[in-house]
Write a protein that holds these residues in place. Sequence first.
Motif, PDB file in Angstrom:
ATOM      1  N   GLN A  37       0.830  -1.183  -0.024  1.00  0.00           N
ATOM      2  CA  GLN A  37       0.020  -0.067  -0.149  1.00  0.00           C
ATOM      3  C   GLN A  37       1.032   1.369   0.095  1.00  0.00           C
ATOM      4  OE1 GLN A  37      -3.544  -0.156  -0.438  1.00  0.00           O
ATOM      5  NE2 GLN A  37      -2.837  -2.255  -0.495  1.00  0.00           N
ATOM      6  N   LYS A  38       2.125   1.101   0.447  1.00  0.00           N
ATOM      7  CA  LYS A  38       3.212   2.173   0.326  1.00  0.00           C
ATOM      8  C   LYS A  38       4.226   1.706  -0.446  1.00  0.00           C
ATOM      9  CE  LYS A  38       5.260   5.606   3.326  1.00  0.00           C
ATOM     10  NZ  LYS A  38       5.671   5.737   4.923  1.00  0.00           N
ATOM     11  N   VAL A  39       4.635   2.555  -1.057  1.00  0.00           N
ATOM     12  CA  VAL A  39       5.955   1.995  -2.084  1.00  0.00           C
ATOM     13  C   VAL A  39       7.316   2.204  -1.335  1.00  0.00           C
ATOM     14  CG1 VAL A  39       7.334   2.360  -3.974  1.00  0.00           C
ATOM     15  CG2 VAL A  39       4.810   2.919  -4.004  1.00  0.00           C
ATOM     16  N   SER A  40       7.968   1.239  -1.360  1.00  0.00           N
ATOM     17  CA  SER A  40       9.523   1.156  -0.719  1.00  0.00           C
ATOM     18  C   SER A  40      10.282   1.004  -1.946  1.00  0.00           C
ATOM     19  CB  SER A  40       9.462   0.155   0.401  1.00  0.00           C
ATOM     20  OG  SER A  40      10.740  -0.017   1.156  1.00  0.00           O
ATOM     21  N   TYR A  41      11.357   2.205  -1.835  1.00  0.00           N
ATOM     22  CA  TYR A  41      12.447   1.949  -3.108  1.00  0.00           C
ATOM     23  C   TYR A  41      13.860   1.697  -2.297  1.00  0.00           C
ATOM     24  CZ  TYR A  41       8.674   3.745  -6.247  1.00  0.00           C
ATOM     25  OH  TYR A  41       7.659   3.623  -6.848  1.00  0.00           O
ATOM     26  N   PRO A  42      14.643   1.039  -3.032  1.00  0.00           N
ATOM     27  CA  PRO A  42      14.423   0.593  -4.225  1.00  0.00           C
ATOM     28  C   PRO A  42      13.678  -0.803  -4.260  1.00  0.00           C
ATOM     29  CG  PRO A  42      16.679  -0.137  -3.549  1.00  0.00           C
ATOM     30  CD  PRO A  42      16.244   0.941  -2.627  1.00  0.00           C
ATOM     31  N   ILE A  43      12.968  -1.396  -5.288  1.00  0.00           N
ATOM     32  CA  ILE A  43      12.147  -2.542  -5.461  1.00  0.00           C
ATOM     33  C   ILE A  43      13.446  -3.707  -5.722  1.00  0.00           C
ATOM     34  CG2 ILE A  43      10.402  -3.747  -6.391  1.00  0.00           C
ATOM     35  CD1 ILE A  43       9.184  -1.428  -7.079  1.00  0.00           C
ATOM     36  N   VAL A  44      13.604  -4.479  -4.639  1.00  0.00           N
ATOM     37  CA  VAL A  44      14.788  -5.546  -4.843  1.00  0.00           C
ATOM     38  C   VAL A  44      14.351  -6.577  -5.715  1.00  0.00           C
ATOM     39  CG1 VAL A  44      16.064  -7.009  -3.622  1.00  0.00           C
ATOM     40  CG2 VAL A  44      15.565  -4.701  -2.527  1.00  0.00           C
ATOM     41  N   LYS A  83       8.420  -0.416 -10.409  1.00  0.00           N
ATOM     42  CA  LYS A  83       7.699   0.808 -10.464  1.00  0.00           C
ATOM     43  C   LYS A  83       6.543   0.927 -11.689  1.00  0.00           C
ATOM     44  CE  LYS A  83       8.844   5.969  -9.967  1.00  0.00           C
ATOM     45  NZ  LYS A  83       9.691   6.981 -10.049  1.00  0.00           N
ATOM     46  N   ASP A  84       5.395   1.577 -11.303  1.00  0.00           N
ATOM     47  CA  ASP A  84       4.418   1.514 -12.342  1.00  0.00           C
ATOM     48  C   ASP A  84       4.711   2.683 -13.419  1.00  0.00           C
ATOM     49  OD1 ASP A  84       1.731   1.232 -13.794  1.00  0.00           O
ATOM     50  OD2 ASP A  84       0.970   2.939 -12.548  1.00  0.00           O
ATOM     51  N   TYR A 103       1.162  -5.645 -17.238  1.00  0.00           N
ATOM     52  CA  TYR A 103       1.134  -5.084 -15.842  1.00  0.00           C
ATOM     53  C   TYR A 103      -0.219  -5.269 -14.852  1.00  0.00           C
ATOM     54  CZ  TYR A 103       5.273  -2.747 -17.809  1.00  0.00           C
ATOM     55  OH  TYR A 103       6.409  -2.353 -18.439  1.00  0.00           O
ATOM     56  N   VAL A 104      -0.098  -5.617 -13.766  1.00  0.00           N
ATOM     57  CA  VAL A 104      -1.215  -5.354 -13.100  1.00  0.00           C
ATOM     58  C   VAL A 104      -0.987  -4.178 -12.197  1.00  0.00           C
ATOM     59  CG1 VAL A 104      -2.892  -6.506 -11.387  1.00  0.00           C
ATOM     60  CG2 VAL A 104      -2.047  -7.893 -13.078  1.00  0.00           C
ATOM     61  N   VAL A 105      -1.551  -3.084 -12.196  1.00  0.00           N
ATOM     62  CA  VAL A 105      -1.255  -1.671 -11.755  1.00  0.00           C
ATOM     63  C   VAL A 105      -1.829  -1.906  -9.954  1.00  0.00           C
ATOM     64  CG1 VAL A 105      -1.685   0.735 -11.490  1.00  0.00           C
ATOM     65  CG2 VAL A 105      -1.661  -0.385 -13.739  1.00  0.00           C
ATOM     66  N   GLU A 106      -0.841  -1.505  -9.221  1.00  0.00           N
ATOM     67  CA  GLU A 106      -1.195  -1.725  -7.729  1.00  0.00           C
ATOM     68  C   GLU A 106      -1.377  -0.373  -7.100  1.00  0.00           C
ATOM     69  OE1 GLU A 106       1.356  -5.844  -7.020  1.00  0.00           O
ATOM     70  OE2 GLU A 106       2.518  -3.886  -6.746  1.00  0.00           O
ATOM     71  N   PRO A 107      -1.976  -0.196  -5.816  1.00  0.00           N
ATOM     72  CA  PRO A 107      -1.927   0.916  -5.000  1.00  0.00           C
ATOM     73  C   PRO A 107      -0.505   1.297  -4.812  1.00  0.00           C
ATOM     74  CG  PRO A 107      -3.610  -0.624  -4.138  1.00  0.00           C
ATOM     75  CD  PRO A 107      -2.420  -1.263  -5.314  1.00  0.00           C
ATOM     76  N   GLY A 108      -0.330   2.791  -4.688  1.00  0.00           N
ATOM     77  CA  GLY A 108       1.097   3.276  -4.017  1.00  0.00           C
ATOM     78  C   GLY A 108       2.150   3.250  -5.141  1.00  0.00           C
ATOM     79  N   GLY A 109       1.534   3.267  -6.511  1.00  0.00           N
ATOM     80  CA  GLY A 109       2.819   3.494  -7.540  1.00  0.00           C
ATOM     81  C   GLY A 109       3.594   2.294  -8.046  1.00  0.00           C
ATOM     82  N   THR A 110       3.306   1.161  -7.635  1.00  0.00           N
ATOM     83  CA  THR A 110       4.105  -0.046  -8.256  1.00  0.00           C
ATOM     84  C   THR A 110       3.130  -0.849  -9.045  1.00  0.00           C
ATOM     85  OG1 THR A 110       3.176  -1.453  -6.376  1.00  0.00           O
ATOM     86  CG2 THR A 110       5.414  -0.235  -6.298  1.00  0.00           C
ATOM     87  N   ALA A 111       3.616  -1.856  -9.821  1.00  0.00           N
ATOM     88  CA  ALA A 111       2.875  -2.812 -10.764  1.00  0.00           C
ATOM     89  C   ALA A 111       3.501  -4.097 -10.563  1.00  0.00           C
ATOM     90  CB  ALA A 111       2.521  -2.531 -12.061  1.00  0.00           C
TER      91      ALA A 111
END
Length: 235
Positions: A37-44, A83-84, A103-111
């Motif tokens: 629900q909240k993006v954490s970067y970097p996406i590992v 990252k979306d 892509y399946v788009v997710e809440p919070g800016g990811t996919a």
Amino acid sequence: MSTVCTLSRRTFLLGATAALAGCTTAQTAALKAPVPQKVSYPIVPASDEELAARYAAVEDGGHLIPAIPYRQIDPKYYRQRVKDPTGEPAGTVVVDTASRFLYVVEPGGTAMRYGVGIGRDGFAWEGEGVIQWRQPWPRWKVPDDMIKRQPHLARYSVENGGMDPGIKNPLGARALYIFQNGKDTLYRLHGSPEWKSIGKATSSGCVRLVNQDVLDLYKRVPYHARIVVHQAAIA
């Protein structure tokens, strides 16, 4: 919607029984990865252990799905959270045919991104529609226009009841049916036994994923989800 994979059930059973015993639990866990629900970067990126579990042999609905030799696939086509790049609302399915990504788009800016195989030139479809119907282990009912091009497929026509579900069925473990303006487009998002086709344009119009990925996709995409298919690259 490709030629039938000639996997030998006996060969698979001999080679995969041991893998099934150790990998089914891990595979099930991988299919339940939480949506952030909240993006954490970097996406590992996934570790080798995670990839091995993700593409391990698995039993589903009484069918034995072989492990995918994922090291023989370009890593960019592995299922992964990114990252979306689409700009679409959460819950939208987006197919980038040029890049061979779904892509399946997710809440919070990811996919969640999947590698796909797409239709050959002349059979590709683009536009916006909805996932009107979803089916586990579908029957393959070959449309009339495809039979005209490949008459030997007539035995799998709608009138003849199609091909039985199973590992050799070109629609694989799951199918999601794309409708536009209330009408069936005859294009599908579906599984496939032909992992070598991922990243290529070989099927007759449909968007195909390896069976392990379509199992995951099926859990994320509800009925009537919006889908957008692009011919030009979006990322």
